[in-house]
Scaffold this motif. Structure first.
Motif, PDB file in Angstrom:
ATOM      1  N   PRO A  81      -1.153 -11.307   5.323  1.00  0.00           N
ATOM      2  CA  PRO A  81      -1.373 -11.457   3.880  1.00  0.00           C
ATOM      3  C   PRO A  81      -1.666 -10.109   3.225  1.00  0.00           C
ATOM      4  N   GLY A  82      -0.855  -9.728   2.256  1.00  0.00           N
ATOM      5  CA  GLY A  82      -1.062  -8.470   1.547  1.00  0.00           C
ATOM      6  C   GLY A  82      -0.732  -7.228   2.341  1.00  0.00           C
ATOM      7  N   LEU A  83      -0.057  -7.375   3.476  1.00  0.00           N
ATOM      8  CA  LEU A  83       0.246  -6.232   4.339  1.00  0.00           C
ATOM      9  C   LEU A  83       1.722  -6.254   4.715  1.00  0.00           C
ATOM     10  N   ALA A 105      -9.887  -2.768  -2.832  1.00  0.00           N
ATOM     11  CA  ALA A 105     -10.775  -2.414  -3.939  1.00  0.00           C
ATOM     12  C   ALA A 105     -10.132  -1.377  -4.856  1.00  0.00           C
ATOM     13  N   LEU A 106      -9.154  -0.640  -4.333  1.00  0.00           N
ATOM     14  CA  LEU A 106      -8.446   0.369  -5.121  1.00  0.00           C
ATOM     15  C   LEU A 106      -7.153  -0.160  -5.726  1.00  0.00           C
ATOM     16  N   GLY A 107      -6.852  -1.419  -5.471  1.00  0.00           N
ATOM     17  CA  GLY A 107      -5.573  -1.993  -5.905  1.00  0.00           C
ATOM     18  C   GLY A 107      -4.591  -1.958  -4.746  1.00  0.00           C
ATOM     19  N   THR A 108      -3.327  -1.739  -5.042  1.00  0.00           N
ATOM     20  CA  THR A 108      -2.301  -1.649  -3.995  1.00  0.00           C
ATOM     21  C   THR A 108      -2.223  -0.215  -3.501  1.00  0.00           C
ATOM     22  N   VAL A 109      -2.423  -0.045  -2.199  1.00  0.00           N
ATOM     23  CA  VAL A 109      -2.375   1.271  -1.566  1.00  0.00           C
ATOM     24  C   VAL A 109      -1.099   1.349  -0.739  1.00  0.00           C
ATOM     25  N   ALA A 146       2.490   1.067  -6.366  1.00  0.00           N
ATOM     26  CA  ALA A 146       1.208   1.587  -5.875  1.00  0.00           C
ATOM     27  C   ALA A 146       0.223   1.895  -6.998  1.00  0.00           C
ATOM     28  N   ASP A 147      -1.029   1.644  -6.701  1.00  0.00           N
ATOM     29  CA  ASP A 147      -2.128   2.167  -7.505  1.00  0.00           C
ATOM     30  C   ASP A 147      -2.635   3.466  -6.894  1.00  0.00           C
ATOM     31  N   PHE A 157      -3.655  10.036  -3.777  1.00  0.00           N
ATOM     32  CA  PHE A 157      -3.703  10.223  -5.215  1.00  0.00           C
ATOM     33  C   PHE A 157      -3.457   8.907  -5.938  1.00  0.00           C
ATOM     34  N   ARG A 158      -4.080   8.799  -7.100  1.00  0.00           N
ATOM     35  CA  ARG A 158      -3.952   7.602  -7.934  1.00  0.00           C
ATOM     36  C   ARG A 158      -2.686   7.723  -8.770  1.00  0.00           C
ATOM     37  N   VAL A 159      -1.972   6.613  -8.913  1.00  0.00           N
ATOM     38  CA  VAL A 159      -0.781   6.559  -9.763  1.00  0.00           C
ATOM     39  C   VAL A 159      -1.242   6.208 -11.171  1.00  0.00           C
ATOM     40  N   VAL A 160      -0.876   7.044 -12.118  1.00  0.00           N
ATOM     41  CA  VAL A 160      -1.245   6.835 -13.507  1.00  0.00           C
ATOM     42  C   VAL A 160       0.011   6.410 -14.257  1.00  0.00           C
TER      43      VAL A 160
END
Length: 167
Positions: A81-83, A105-109, A146-147, A157-160
């Motif tokens: 699930p989710g992987l 917790a960071l969203g989709t990595v 990705a987040d 790094f975070r995707v903006v």
């Protein structure tokens, strides 16, 4: 535990220390995913003889039994699930993969291997790519989902994304 990329053989002690810091021994790892076949990403596979191995598109169980899986750009491999494992060709040719973890917790990595060398690599990744056209497609796909991206080299790094402009 699942490990994505083992680093090069020169990083063996650092890898073992990082695992120990998380309370994980090599024998605890059940699956090792190698994003592609370059030695700086799979140089320590021998530390995990009891783990299943998914290196590029080859999936085998301990003891060498290969499993068919049907992984392709339009068909991810569901690990749970989710992987998922996605085919993200480009850097090392047609058989590169990335690991997508949803619901953190960071969203989709997305652990992207060398689809992204590092944050800010926009002017340099093409020179290291075996298939820049495919890699550009893979990069756009990852950025669209990705987040957070964990590149092959360098810090995550975070995707903006730009907010939609009002009309």
């Amino acid at each position: 535990p699942i490990l994505v990329d083992t680093g090069g053989p020169w990083a063996r002690e650092a890898l073992l220390g990082a695992l120990a810091g998380q309370g994980v021994a090599p024998g605890d790892v059940t699956l090792v995913v190698g994003t592609h076949g370059h030695s700086d990403h799979i140089g320590n596979l021998g530390l995990f003889p009891g783990a299943a191995l998914l290196v590029s598109h080859d999936f085998c169980l301990p003891g060498g039994r290969y499993l068919p899986h049907g992984l392709g750009e339009e068909r991810p491999l569901q690990l749970g699930p989710g992987l998922e494992v996605w085919a993200t060709p480009g850097h090392g040719g047609q058989r590169d993969v990335s690991v997508v973890v949803a619901g953190t917790a960071l969203g989709t990595v997305v652990v992207a291997g060398d689809v992204f060398e590092q944050s800010g690599d926009e002017d340099s990744w093409q020179a290291l790519s075996e298939d820049p056209v495919a890699q550009e497609r893979s990069r756009k796909r990852v950025l669209g989902t990705a987040d957070v991206v964990v590149p092959g080299h360098g810090a995550p790094f975070r995707v903006v994304r730009e907010a939609p402009q009002p009309r």
